[in-house]
Design a protein around this motif. Structure first.
Motif, PDB file in Angstrom:
ATOM      1  N   LYS C 106      48.799  76.226  63.894  1.00 45.49           N
ATOM      2  CA  LYS C 106      47.774  75.255  63.498  1.00 45.49           C
ATOM      3  C   LYS C 106      48.309  74.303  62.440  1.00 45.49           C
ATOM      4  N   VAL C 107      49.028  74.877  61.469  1.00 42.19           N
ATOM      5  CA  VAL C 107      49.521  74.087  60.337  1.00 42.19           C
ATOM      6  C   VAL C 107      50.504  73.027  60.838  1.00 42.19           C
ATOM      7  N   ASP C 108      51.450  73.473  61.674  1.00 46.94           N
ATOM      8  CA  ASP C 108      52.442  72.541  62.229  1.00 46.94           C
ATOM      9  C   ASP C 108      51.762  71.427  62.992  1.00 46.94           C
ATOM     10  N   ILE C 109      50.805  71.832  63.834  1.00 47.85           N
ATOM     11  CA  ILE C 109      50.119  70.846  64.664  1.00 47.85           C
ATOM     12  C   ILE C 109      49.476  69.795  63.781  1.00 47.85           C
ATOM     13  N   LYS C 110      48.759  70.264  62.759  1.00 45.45           N
ATOM     14  CA  LYS C 110      48.038  69.349  61.883  1.00 45.45           C
ATOM     15  C   LYS C 110      49.022  68.374  61.220  1.00 45.45           C
ATOM     16  N   ARG C 111      50.104  68.918  60.712  1.00 49.21           N
ATOM     17  CA  ARG C 111      51.091  68.070  60.027  1.00 49.21           C
ATOM     18  C   ARG C 111      51.637  67.013  60.991  1.00 49.21           C
ATOM     19  N   LYS C 112      52.050  67.461  62.170  1.00 46.00           N
ATOM     20  CA  LYS C 112      52.657  66.517  63.114  1.00 46.00           C
ATOM     21  C   LYS C 112      51.671  65.451  63.572  1.00 46.00           C
ATOM     22  N   VAL C 113      50.416  65.864  63.802  1.00 49.13           N
ATOM     23  CA  VAL C 113      49.425  64.886  64.241  1.00 49.13           C
ATOM     24  C   VAL C 113      49.240  63.830  63.164  1.00 49.13           C
ATOM     25  N   MET C 114      49.167  64.274  61.903  1.00 44.94           N
ATOM     26  CA  MET C 114      48.992  63.322  60.801  1.00 44.94           C
ATOM     27  C   MET C 114      50.162  62.332  60.769  1.00 44.94           C
ATOM     28  N   GLU C 115      51.345  62.870  60.875  1.00 39.33           N
ATOM     29  CA  GLU C 115      52.544  62.019  60.850  1.00 39.33           C
ATOM     30  C   GLU C 115      52.480  60.929  61.911  1.00 39.33           C
ATOM     31  N   ILE C 116      52.237  61.406  63.150  1.00 38.41           N
ATOM     32  CA  ILE C 116      52.289  60.457  64.254  1.00 38.41           C
ATOM     33  C   ILE C 116      51.119  59.477  64.163  1.00 38.41           C
ATOM     34  N   ALA C 117      49.977  59.960  63.660  1.00 39.87           N
ATOM     35  CA  ALA C 117      48.813  59.081  63.524  1.00 39.87           C
ATOM     36  C   ALA C 117      49.128  57.967  62.530  1.00 39.87           C
ATOM     37  N   ASP C 118      49.869  58.311  61.498  1.00 36.25           N
ATOM     38  CA  ASP C 118      50.256  57.280  60.534  1.00 36.25           C
ATOM     39  C   ASP C 118      51.189  56.267  61.175  1.00 36.25           C
ATOM     40  N   LEU C 119      52.091  56.771  62.008  1.00 40.40           N
ATOM     41  CA  LEU C 119      53.051  55.875  62.648  1.00 40.40           C
ATOM     42  C   LEU C 119      52.343  54.837  63.519  1.00 40.40           C
ATOM     43  N   VAL C 120      51.311  55.278  64.244  1.00 40.57           N
ATOM     44  CA  VAL C 120      50.649  54.332  65.147  1.00 40.57           C
ATOM     45  C   VAL C 120      49.362  53.770  64.551  1.00 40.57           C
ATOM     46  N   TYR C 121      49.118  54.020  63.269  1.00 45.75           N
ATOM     47  CA  TYR C 121      47.966  53.455  62.556  1.00 45.75           C
ATOM     48  C   TYR C 121      46.612  53.882  63.127  1.00 45.75           C
ATOM     49  N   ILE C 122      46.402  55.152  63.324  1.00 52.02           N
ATOM     50  CA  ILE C 122      45.066  55.568  63.785  1.00 52.02           C
ATOM     51  C   ILE C 122      44.545  56.718  62.930  1.00 52.02           C
TER      52      ILE C 122
END
Ligand SMILES: Nc1ncnc2c1ncn2[C@@H]1O[C@H](COP(=O)(O)OP(=O)(O)O)[C@@H](O)[C@H]1O
Ligand SMILES: [Mg+2]
Lengths: 274, 437, 353
Positions: C106-122
């Motif tokens: 869960k922790v990894d997923i959350k971190r990665k989603v945040m990262e990628i969301a920042d990259l694509v501005y969402i």
């Protein structure tokens, strides 16, 4: 294109033909809570007396609550089986590379039109031979099977409308076909599942011929058989009582009908337009 | 095999099992049963061999000699070599008695147990107690009447012990005649074609299907669909909702409501009493009235499916087409005739085929309302099959004959559902799966 | 990672949709698969990601032969024209799905989603459902979902086709930015040559299941292999003139009056040879030397520029794009010139000489 002045003859005509229906259904309700003097159709007093069967039972008849429970079990297990089996088979026919898929689909369509009542004699004998005669399980299995062609057909129609891209995205994302079905596709056909579920429940709840013929014994009696035996029995000839039992029987149907009318319309139209 | 093929088979398997057990097996077995004489009397499993007076009468009809039949039917006790062997090997009876019987009395016959036991009492080596004496006689009983033999061999052994001198074919004839279980044969079909009643049932079925179909399932369904199309939303929703009610009402209750309308103390009679019209059961008093109700009861239910399908087909007609015709000055009637009806030709065809099939084979509402009466005036084919096999007054349910009647419907069902299949644009239904796994 | 497609052939029933295709996508590059609708672009993508089986040929991801590896294990990211978001899941769940399937924590997923969301501005949209997003936002979510597990290759099937004109421009540069920031090799499928030319490193142009040319946008524009490629690239499009060679000069068809001298590098063509010339609008201008006479039959003001259609005496058309200050009017008879160095010459099979 609708001119009101031209509508009243149409409404009057339809209304005239609908009179028997209106009378029957209005009096279905009215007669359960009123008494009418002999020889009159106008009620003269309000009473709950006709509903006493709920607490006191009817002499010589089984317990109405036990019968209701049987009916609920019969209808809900049938619904569950139909939903499970059709949502799987419908998916296979709509989306998977099953060998001879064409023939399976033709088979479903044929069975959809095939008159299942003609099979009841053979089914009766089969159940006797395998020892499922007079059991609720036997009737459930038979009823579920007879509902399956329509169920599979309906579910296939719903699956057909799910965009392929969703599934493609799913497998590219690493999900197995099974996972794709369960996590991605099944949620998209939820309206179909609800519609088919309500339909199957009503079909099970209303079924008369199968339980009457295949499980006549009193301990697996369902409401339809109960009501029919009440009517057939000369000792309690009382239309107000019949209607009260009938009203009790039809209440869940009416409730479901009011909530799901539009969805049911589609299925009662044979599910021809998925 | 590909992943999805395997998953597909797995997903189809439950449906296949159900359908095989309760669709295909019954279809095949309807055919199989129709070539048997299964009934309550024969049971549905095996049977035994039992010579009864009925059997003897039948054998007499079939030309057996009177003397033979007398012997078959006679209750007698015979000191036969065979009985002696059996008794000796079982060893229940004192050897001495048997030896005496064999040496001095072989072949003697007695007409009743009393005579035989009186004779036994006179023997030199007679048993001391009456109980032992009584044990002897069953071995020498030579009558077939009323005895159950579980297999043909046992029956033959018994026949042999009677010393009838019957040739083999005749023995087998007796066995066949005395068998109580079901047997194969084409008797059901002979009976089906010879029974005059069936002609009447056939005619009833025709009337029932054609009248209900034309008047309601397509006819009134069309009227409803077209009328509600032109009515404003509120009214059309009301009528569509109202006419779907019969379809969702449980059949038992729905028919009950009609009975309340029609029976002696029902609504119609109560109204008519004001006009001094004799009260009666309108549903069953004459054949014509029974027909009226049968058609109404089925038609009020059957109109809804056509109504729904026609209504959605009419809704799918391009608005521009209807507008254009209005601009051209067509009145409603012309619009219906020249635009709506031609546009919904296929749905009408579809409903006609589908409903013909379901009417042809349905009996539930008739069973619940007139039950084929009065007399057999509203008995239709499906109901006749049902009555014969599963629900008749005499209690002897004739499964085989019922199955033969049902087989006719099954065959029609198969043929018509093939036609139904042709009504679908089948290739459009099976597009190639776009994921190839 | 380098992607190589070798000898790829695909049939649907009896019709061959792709025949013996070869294609290489270099590590980190963005390759456009350009071609008209129905030419087999999507089919190619589906074969690379494993949704379709190949009737013949191989797909290599780096050194790994993935021809028979199921789509689930190829680790490709895909963005569909319709975005194919899962409607019943939130944006977060959509993006996390590829990781959820792999049972990451869960922790990894959350971190990665945040990262990628920042990259694509969402970042602010994570709790919404797809139906509550605009087209551009859906596009970004779809991109995030494709990128989250760092795919070996990113495939974009007409990703901009469903957007309105302004958003299309915006997302075009966004796609390029994100692709360059992640450094993932990408294949962009499109039928829009402007899109392909503006953001891709190289273009593979396809027609009827065949790749005609693979080259950088500039190379392809200047030196198309054949008249199809020349006609497909460029807006407003190139004009073609058909004619026959007479003593080193092309005599235009129909009317013997109009002639155009062949460019120098095309010399030595035998008399009577049928040729086709391609002239781009920017190379038919008043000041160029090789004059061709005609009448202005169509004028389209495009703001910065004006587009003219000039009808020659034999009925052929030549297009010209000129600065908005140009004074010519509809109906004018003009004698503008063609830049001889820039004339493209094709033989009767359409191949450029
Ligand atoms: N599943 C299929 N069955 C039959 N023909 C198909 C199928 N998928 C695509 N085609 C055909 O293959 C050709 C290429 O399709 P596609 O790759 O989708 O083209 P595009 O370049 O527009 O993406 C088209 O002519 C299309 O009709
Ligand atoms: Mg495509």
């Amino acid at each position: 294109m609708v001119g009101h002045s031209r509508n009243w003859p149409v409404i009057a005509g339809l209304g005239l033909i609908s009179i028997p229906l209106l009378v029957m259904y209005i009096y279905l309700f009215v007669d359960t809570v009123t008494d009418s003097p002999a020889g009159s159709v106008l009620p003269n007093r309000f009473t709950l007396e006709h509903w006493r069967f709920l607490t006191e039972g009817i002499e010589g008849k089984g317990n109405i609550w036990k019968v209701t429970l049987n009916t609920a079990i019969f209808a809900s297990v049938t619904t569950t089986v139909v939903l499970l089996v059709s949502s799987m088979a419908g998916y296979a026919l709509s989306r998977l590379n099953v060998p001879m898929r064409r023939y399976f689909l033709a088979g479903v369509l044929m069975l959809h039109a095939f008159p299942s009542v003609t099979l009841i004699i053979a089914i009766f004998l089969i159940l006797q031979m395998v020892g499922l005669y007079n059991t609720l399980i036997g009737v459930i299995l038979v009823k579920s099977t007879l509902e399956l062609p329509l169920g599979i057909w309906i579910m296939k129609g719903f699956y057909d409308t799910v965009p392929w891209e969703i599934e493609m995205a799913g497998i590219v994302d690493g999900a197995s076909r099974f996972r794709v079905w369960r996590s991605l596709v099944l949620p998209q056909v939820q309206p179909g599942i609800v519609a088919l579920g309500v339909f199957s429940f009503l079909a099970g709840w209303s079924e008369y011929v199968l339980p009457q013929v295949l499980a006549p014994s009193s301990n697996v009696q369902v409401l339809s058989v109960y009501l029919a035996s009440l009517i057939a029995d000369d000792q309690h000839f009382d239309f107000n009582l019949f209607k009260s039992v009938g009203m009790f029987y039809i209440i869940p149907v009416i409730i479901l009908y009011i909530f799901f009318q539009n969805k049911l319309m589609n299925i009662y139209g044979g599910g021809i337009k998925g | 095999m590909s992943v999805s093929a395997r998953l597909g088979i797995l997903f189809l398997a439950p449906a296949l099992i159900f359908v095989t057990l309760f669709f295909f097996a019954p279809v095949v077995l309807t055919g199989v049963f129709s070539f048997t004489n299964m009934s309550t009397a024969t049971g549905i499993t095996g049977g035994a061999y039992q010579v009864t007076s009925n059997v003897l009468r039948q054998l007499a009809d079939e030309g057996f000699e009177k003397s033979t039949l007398d012997r078959l039917g006679a209750k007698s006790y015979v000191v036969s070599a065979q009985a002696l062997v059996v008794a000796t090997t079982e060893g229940v009876v004192d050897k001495a008695v048997l030896v005496e019987l064999e040496s001095k009395h072989l072949g003697k016959t007695y007409q009743s147990r009393r005579d035989f036991e009186r004779f036994l009492k006179k023997l030199k080596n007679r048993p001391r107690s009456t109980r032992d004496l009584k044990k002897i006689s069953p071995y020498f009983r030579a009558s077939l009447m009323g005895q159950r033999f579980e297999s043909e061999e046992v029956l033959f052994a018994m026949l042999a012990s009677l010393d009838l001198g019957l040739p083999d074919p005749q023995m087998r004839h007796v066995a066949r005649a005395s068998y109580t279980g079901w047997v194969w044969g084409t008797g059901n079909f002979k009976r089906m074609f010879s029974l005059g009643d069936n002609l009447r049932v056939l005619r009833n079925t025709g009337i029932y299907v054609v009248a209900t179909l034309l008047l309601f399932n397509t006819g009134f369904a069309l009227v409803l669909a077209i009328a509600t199309f032109y009515l404003p939303g509120r009214h059309s929703a009301f009528f569509r909702g109202l006419w779907l009610l019969p379809r969702i009402t449980p059949p038992v209750l729905y028919v009950l409501l009609w009975k309340w309308l029609a029976w002696d103390t029902g609504f119609i009679n109560t109204i008519l009493a004001n006009f001094d019209i004799q009260s009666r059961n309108w549903m069953l008093d004459t054949g014509a009235n029974a027909w009226l109700f049968v058609v109404l009861i089925n038609g009020f239910v059957g109109a809804s499916m056509g109504m729904i399908i026609f209504a959605s087909a009419i809704k799918a007609i391009p608005q521009t087409m209807l507008h254009a015709s209005e601009v051209d000055g067509a009145n409603r009637w012309q619009q219906i005739r020249h635009i709506i009806l031609p546009q919904i030709k296929w749905p009408i065809m579809f409903i006609t085929v589908y409903q013909t099939l379901s009417l042809l084979t349905s009996f539930e509402y008739i069973w619940l309302s007139t039950d084929g009466g009065p007399g057999t005036s509203t008995e239709v084919w499906a109901l006749a099959a049902f009555h014969a096999a599963l629900d008749n007054y005499w209690g002897n349910l004739q499964y085989g004959y019922g199955a033969a009647l049902a087989l006719v419907l099954v065959v029609i069902g198969v043929v018509m559902s093939l036609i139904y299949l042709r009504l679908f644009n089948f290739d459009a239904l099976i597009t190639r799966p776009r994921i190839e796994q | 990672m380098e992607i190589v497609v070798k000898g790829f052939t695909k049939h649907f029933g009896d019709t061959a949709v792709i025949e013996n295709m070869n294609l290489t996508v270099k590590d980190g590059e963005m390759l456009a698969l350009l071609g008209p609708s129905g030419c087999g672009k999507s089919t190619t993508l589906f074969a690379i990601c494993g949704i379709h089986k190949m009737d013949a040929g191989q797909v290599l991801f780096g050194d790994r032969d993935v021809t028979h590896v199921p789509a689930q294990q190829r680790n490709v990211g895909m963005v569909f024209q319709s975005y194919a978001l899962y409607p019943h899941m939130t944006v977060f769940q959509n993006i996390a799905f590829p990781l959820t399937v792999r049972r990451e924590s869960k922790v990894d997923i959350k971190r990665k989603v945040m990262e990628i969301a920042d990259l694509v501005y969402i970042g602010e949209l994570l709790e919404r459902r797809p139906a509550q997003l605009s087209g551009g936002q859906q596009q970004r979510v779809s991109l995030a979902r494709a990128l989250i597990r760092r795919p070996g290759v990113l495939m974009l099937d007409e990703p901009l086709a469903n957007l309105d004109a302004r958003l299309r421009l915006e997302m075009r540069s966004e796609l390029r930015r994100i692709q360059q920031e992640t450094g993932i090799a990408a294949i962009l499928v499109t039928h829009d040559q402007v899109e392909a030319m503006s953001i891709c490193d190289r273009i593979a142009i396809m027609d009827q299941g065949k790749i005609l040319q693979i080259a950088t946008p500039a190379e392809m524009y200047q030196r198309p292999v054949n008249s199809f490629v020349a006609g497909f690239l460029g807006d407003p499009p190139i004009s073609f003139l058909d004619g026959v060679v007479r003593q080193g000069i092309l005599v235009l068809q129909g009317d013997a009056d109009d002639t155009i001298p062949l460019p120098e590098h095309i010399s030595g063509q035998p008399d009577g040879k049928v040729l086709r010339l391609g002239v781009r609008p920017e190379h038919y201008q008043p000041h160029f030397p090789t004059k061709v006479k005609g009448a202005v039959v169509f004028v389209e003001m495009q703001g910065r520029e004006i587009l003219f259609d000039v009808k020659l005496s034999n009925g052929d058309l030549l297009r010209s794009v000129q600065a908005a200050s140009s004074q010519f009017k509809l109906g004018d008879t003009v004698e503008w010139g063609v830049d001889p160095a820039q004339i493209l010459v094709f033989d009767d099979h359409g191949t450029r000489l």
